[in-house]
Each structure stands twice: as structure tokens, then as C-alpha cells.
Design a protein around this motif. Structure first.
Motif, PDB file in Angstrom:
ATOM      1  N   LYS A 188      51.610  37.544  37.996  1.00  0.00           N
ATOM      2  CA  LYS A 188      51.334  38.751  37.214  1.00  0.00           C
ATOM      3  C   LYS A 188      49.896  39.198  37.390  1.00  0.00           C
ATOM      4  CE  LYS A 188      54.735  37.813  33.622  1.00  0.00           C
ATOM      5  NZ  LYS A 188      54.912  37.339  32.249  1.00  0.00           N
ATOM      6  N   THR A 189      48.959  38.253  37.398  1.00  0.00           N
ATOM      7  CA  THR A 189      47.546  38.572  37.565  1.00  0.00           C
ATOM      8  C   THR A 189      47.289  39.205  38.925  1.00  0.00           C
ATOM      9  OG1 THR A 189      46.903  36.770  36.097  1.00  0.00           O
ATOM     10  CG2 THR A 189      45.207  37.616  37.579  1.00  0.00           C
ATOM     11  N   SER A 236      39.476  43.544  33.168  1.00  0.00           N
ATOM     12  CA  SER A 236      38.543  42.761  32.359  1.00  0.00           C
ATOM     13  C   SER A 236      37.185  42.686  33.051  1.00  0.00           C
ATOM     14  CB  SER A 236      39.104  41.354  32.147  1.00  0.00           C
ATOM     15  OG  SER A 236      38.217  40.583  31.392  1.00  0.00           O
ATOM     16  N   GLY A 237      36.130  42.982  32.324  1.00  0.00           N
ATOM     17  CA  GLY A 237      34.774  42.911  32.858  1.00  0.00           C
ATOM     18  C   GLY A 237      34.274  44.196  33.490  1.00  0.00           C
ATOM     19  N   ASP A 238      35.138  45.182  33.648  1.00  0.00           N
ATOM     20  CA  ASP A 238      34.726  46.452  34.252  1.00  0.00           C
ATOM     21  C   ASP A 238      33.797  47.240  33.334  1.00  0.00           C
ATOM     22  OD1 ASP A 238      36.104  46.254  36.655  1.00  0.00           O
ATOM     23  OD2 ASP A 238      37.824  47.431  35.969  1.00  0.00           O
ATOM     24  N   SER A 282      30.212  49.670  37.210  1.00  0.00           N
ATOM     25  CA  SER A 282      30.827  48.840  38.257  1.00  0.00           C
ATOM     26  C   SER A 282      31.937  49.603  38.984  1.00  0.00           C
ATOM     27  CB  SER A 282      31.358  47.525  37.681  1.00  0.00           C
ATOM     28  OG  SER A 282      32.467  47.727  36.829  1.00  0.00           O
ATOM     29  N   ILE A 283      32.637  50.456  38.254  1.00  0.00           N
ATOM     30  CA  ILE A 283      33.688  51.268  38.881  1.00  0.00           C
ATOM     31  C   ILE A 283      33.050  52.301  39.809  1.00  0.00           C
ATOM     32  CG2 ILE A 283      35.577  52.884  38.452  1.00  0.00           C
ATOM     33  CD1 ILE A 283      35.963  51.336  35.728  1.00  0.00           C
ATOM     34  N   LEU A 290      40.536  47.896  28.416  1.00  0.00           N
ATOM     35  CA  LEU A 290      41.329  47.153  29.377  1.00  0.00           C
ATOM     36  C   LEU A 290      42.688  47.840  29.544  1.00  0.00           C
ATOM     37  CD1 LEU A 290      41.519  44.517  31.058  1.00  0.00           C
ATOM     38  CD2 LEU A 290      42.509  43.442  29.055  1.00  0.00           C
ATOM     39  N   GLY A 291      43.084  48.106  30.772  1.00  0.00           N
ATOM     40  CA  GLY A 291      44.362  48.742  31.049  1.00  0.00           C
ATOM     41  C   GLY A 291      44.312  50.269  31.056  1.00  0.00           C
TER      42      GLY A 291
END
Length: 85
Positions: free
Chosen positions: A16-17, A40-42, A46-47, A77-78
Motif C-alpha cells: 500500500k505504501t 507525509s513530511g511534504d 519541498s513540492i 496529508l492526502g
């Protein structure tokens, strides 16, 4: 729960990851509809670094997503972000 069941669960979680990571890094074929799913962590910086090779262009992404973002520091997230050219 047996060891085999635990291994199956770990394998399922890992799959899944990997699928989510691959999906998140892909963009659509239409240049005008390029998107990115927040991981996670974005951060917007960073994007921006990933897409533009320049983290300081994070406001370009923020401006394109103002309808769903209240602040450049608040991404979820998501969340699917539109990435302008």
C-alpha cells in the motif's frame, strides 16, 4: 496471530505504501491539469523544489490552490494540489 499472518500484514502495508508513493509522484497527461498528492513530511517548498527545482517558488503552488488552502504552511496529508507550469 501467527507469524505468517504478521508477515502477510507487513507485506500488505508495504505494498500500500509503495502504491501510494507511486501514485503521489505521478502527474496527469494534460499539462494544464498537473497534480500532486501531499505525502507525509511534504511542504509547499519541498513540492516546489520537486517540480520547479526551486523551493522559493512555493507561492506559485499556493496561489494555484488558494481555494483549498488557507495558508502556505497548512497542507494536509492526502490533499491533491494543482501544480501550475
Amino acid at each position: 496471530m501467527s507469524i505468517l499472518d504478521k508477515v502477510k500484514d507487513i507485506g500488505s502495508d508495504l505494498l500500500k505504501t509503495v502504491e501510494n508513493s507511486t501514485e503521489a509522484k505521478s502527474t496527469t497527461a494534460n499539462k494544464d491539469e498537473r497534480t500532486y498528492t501531499v505525502q507525509s513530511g511534504d511542504t509547499l517548498s519541498s513540492i516546489a523544489k520537486h517540480f520547479y527545482s526551486d523551493a522559493s517558488l512555493y507561492m506559485k503552488i499556493f496561489e494555484a490552490n488558494k481555494s483549498t488552502l488557507s495558508s502556505p504552511d497548512k497542507i494536509a496529508l492526502g490533499q491533491v494540489l494543482h501544480i501550475p507550469e
